[in-house]
Design a protein around this motif. Structure first.
Motif, PDB file in Angstrom:
ATOM      1  N   GLU B  36      23.572 -19.101  44.279  1.00  0.00           N
ATOM      2  CA  GLU B  36      24.457 -18.275  45.101  1.00  0.00           C
ATOM      3  C   GLU B  36      25.258 -17.326  44.213  1.00  0.00           C
ATOM      4  OE1 GLU B  36      24.096 -21.530  45.499  1.00  0.00           O
ATOM      5  OE2 GLU B  36      23.023 -21.481  47.408  1.00  0.00           O
ATOM      6  N   GLY B  40      25.181 -13.108  44.042  1.00  0.00           N
ATOM      7  CA  GLY B  40      26.386 -12.281  44.128  1.00  0.00           C
ATOM      8  C   GLY B  40      26.511 -11.370  42.926  1.00  0.00           C
ATOM      9  N   LEU B  98      34.494  -7.100  53.765  1.00  0.00           N
ATOM     10  CA  LEU B  98      33.471  -8.142  53.670  1.00  0.00           C
ATOM     11  C   LEU B  98      32.779  -8.081  52.311  1.00  0.00           C
ATOM     12  CD1 LEU B  98      31.804 -10.383  55.067  1.00  0.00           C
ATOM     13  CD2 LEU B  98      30.165  -8.596  55.653  1.00  0.00           C
ATOM     14  N   ARG B 101      34.969  -9.245  49.676  1.00  0.00           N
ATOM     15  CA  ARG B 101      35.135 -10.689  49.608  1.00  0.00           C
ATOM     16  C   ARG B 101      33.917 -11.348  48.947  1.00  0.00           C
ATOM     17  NH1 ARG B 101      36.935 -11.651  54.756  1.00  0.00           N
ATOM     18  NH2 ARG B 101      34.932 -12.365  55.494  1.00  0.00           N
ATOM     19  N   VAL B 102      32.730 -10.805  49.239  1.00  0.00           N
ATOM     20  CA  VAL B 102      31.515 -11.405  48.678  1.00  0.00           C
ATOM     21  C   VAL B 102      31.381 -11.095  47.190  1.00  0.00           C
ATOM     22  CG1 VAL B 102      29.001 -11.494  48.841  1.00  0.00           C
ATOM     23  CG2 VAL B 102      30.364 -11.272  50.910  1.00  0.00           C
ATOM     24  N   LEU B 103      31.626  -9.838  46.843  1.00  0.00           N
ATOM     25  CA  LEU B 103      31.330  -9.414  45.473  1.00  0.00           C
ATOM     26  C   LEU B 103      32.562  -9.324  44.585  1.00  0.00           C
ATOM     27  CD1 LEU B 103      28.744  -6.586  46.197  1.00  0.00           C
ATOM     28  CD2 LEU B 103      28.363  -9.015  45.899  1.00  0.00           C
TER      29      LEU B 103
END
Lengths: 346, 193
Positions: B36, B40, B98, B101-103
């Motif tokens: 995961e 990212g 979004l 927040r993910v990257l």
């Protein structure tokens, strides 16, 4: 009339010595091809196998001894011998002895034992050893010799001559390596198609037989027979060989159909180089291959396709070893994506 | 179009930045412990790498070459790389919470990725056009992503393997990466640049 059910008290399946049994079957399955290979190409294969087998057992024993593990089980399971056998099938018959020694040492020590030994190796050990040799020693690794055929100008060394070259690097007077070696059919096709010869023109050459190269295609036939034996005894499953053939033949057929002059025929791809050995013996290695059924199809098809791509557009005449290593690396990802759902769960 | 496709294949596979040119090894080793995290990192690097190769082209053409300051190339590109990381971070925070927040965690870490400087310098050395430079950056990102995903998958297996004591940790990962880069040599000859 009473119904008869074959129910025996547990334990139901006896699988004593399962690993040595499977390994022995693989060695048996390779034997007819080895005899054919020796008939067509001389003693090189057997000498390389013996050197590789001794090296494999010594390396495995040495690492296990260093780690303070029991050497008896690991040396008797036959897996090191299979690595040695596959590597010696991949090597050209006419090579100095240090080539199989070095290749086997890399295969057993680096590709197998550093990862924890049998069952833990991420990559197929024999292919790591082969690719290592191919990349490092391209001259020695292309010393292929022509098959024993009446109308082909071939010259093979005697058993003694072969041993003398292997260990002492001496050839009989008046001979050098260049007079003994030839380009393989895959080399000829690769170079020929590049320099604007058509495939049909190349296929007319004396080294080419019905499907692949003469001699080579017979070795491929016998390897396929060995592979069928493995399939029928349940030693390997059908998914990987089947998918590999589809992955290799689908693009080969499509490109040959579009332009039969500039692309080799599908049957040539099937019977040349490492296709058969790879499909039945190398890609089916239970440790480094994918472990789910759908994953096996993806894994096999990708190896077939990558082999075709490297043969056709890449720099090397055969690509199976690279394709196997690349897909070995992708196995954890494939297994993760194709993990079967647990029964009863969505 | 064919030319651009060749550039992408060459940068992603044939001259894979990590496995063939040995650039960007820090995040390759540092961010590949879990799949995961690796994905990212690969996505974040892809964004920044493509942006940086475009930006560095503009700086090279309209500042460095214009004023004959080519000897400042390395220094200039270091600034460009830093700026494009900040820029990506700021834009992501402003326009796509979004994505941020993910990257977000990974973007600052990219500063240690020498592949960015490598792409900028290689583009400049080969004097590629703006579009070619962008595609080279995109290809490099794809190749970096492939390498990172593969090694992350393999590492999850290695952790459960019975590796000899002296080879635990980074050593066995480097051995694995070495075998992987042997395998990538099979792509040699696919596309020449």
């Amino acid at each position: 009339m009473t119904m008869h059910f074959d129910v025996a008290p547990a334990p139901h399946a006896r699988a004593l010595d399962a690993v040595p049994l499977f390994m022995r079957r693989v060695l048996y399955a390779l034997a007819p091809a080895a005899v054919t290979y020796t008939w067509f190409f001389g003693w090189g294969l057997l000498i390389n196998f013996l050197i590789a087998a001794v090296t494999a057992l010594l390396c495995e024993g040495a690492v296990l001894r260093l780690r303070g593990r029991s050497t008896r089980v690991a040396l008797n399971d036959g897996s090191a011998l299979i690595t040695a056998a596959l590597l010696s099938f991949a090597l050209p018959p006419l090579v100095p002895a240090w080539i199989p020694v070095l290749g086997t040492a890399v295969a057993i020590v680096i590709a197998k034992q550093l990862f924890g030994g049998l069952g833990k190796n991420l990559f197929n050990p024999a292919m790591v050893g082969y690719v290592f040799l191919l990349v490092s020693f391209p001259v020695e690794m292309t010393q292929w010799i022509p098959p024993r055929m009446g109308d082909i100008d071939y010259m093979h060394l005697s058993l003694l001559g072969q041993l003398e070259y292997s260990f002492l690097g001496r050839l009989p007077s008046g001979l050098d390596v260049d007079t003994l070696t030839r380009a393989t059919p895959l080399d000829i096709v690769k170079e020929g198609l590049r320099s604007a010869h058509s495939f049909d023109e190349l296929r007319g050459g004396s080294l080419f037989g019905d499907f692949g190269g003469r001699g080579w295609e017979w070795v491929a036939n016998l390897i396929a027979v060995g592979g069928l034996y493995l399939l029928l005894t349940g030693t390997i499953r059908w998914q990987i060989p089947f998918a590999l053939f589809v992955g290799l033949l689908a693009p080969a057929t499509a490109f040959y159909w579009i332009d039969p002059h500039h692309y080799a025929a599908p049957e040539f791809h099937l019977f040349s180089g490492a296709s058969m050995l790879g499909a039945f013996f190398i890609a089916t290695d239970p440790v480094s291959a994918s472990t789910t059924n759908r994953g096996r199809l993806v894994y096999g098809a990708s190896i077939g396709f990558l082999t075709y791509a490297i043969r056709t557009w890449g720099g090397y005449p055969d690509g199976l070893a690279f394709a196997v290593l690349l897909m070995n690396a992708a196995v954890p990802l494939i297994d993760r994506v194709t993990r079967p759902r647990i029964y009863g769960r969505r | 179009m064919g030319e651009l496709l060749l550039i992408v294949v060459a940068a992603a596979l044939v001259n894979n930045f990590v496995l063939v040119q040995f650039l960007g090894l820090c995040p390759f080793m540092g961010a590949s412990r879990r799949l995961e995290g690796a994905i990212g990192m690969a996505l974040a690097t892809g964004l920044v790498l493509t942006a940086a190769s475009g930006l560095s082209f503009l700086v090279d053409r309209f500042v460095l070459q214009r004023f004959e300051l080519q000897y400042l190339r390395i220094l200039g590109f270091v600034v460009v790389v830093g700026a494009s990381i900040q820029l990506t971070n700021a834009l992501a925070r402003r326009f796509s919470p979004l994505l941020h927040r993910v990257l977000g965690v990974y973007v600052p870490l990219i500063a240690s990725n020498c592949a960015l400087l490598g792409v900028a310098l290689l583009n400049s050395a080969a004097s590629r056009s703006f579009v070619a430079a962008l595609f080279y950056g995109a290809g490099a990102s794809v190749g970096f992503g492939i390498a990172l995903a593969l090694i992350a998958g393999l590492r999850e297996r290695i952790e459960r393997a019975d590796v000899p004591m002296p080879f635990r940790g980074a050593a066995i990962v480097f051995v694995t990466a070495g075998i992987l880069s042997l395998a990538f040599l099979g792509f040699a000859g696919f596309a020449r640049l």
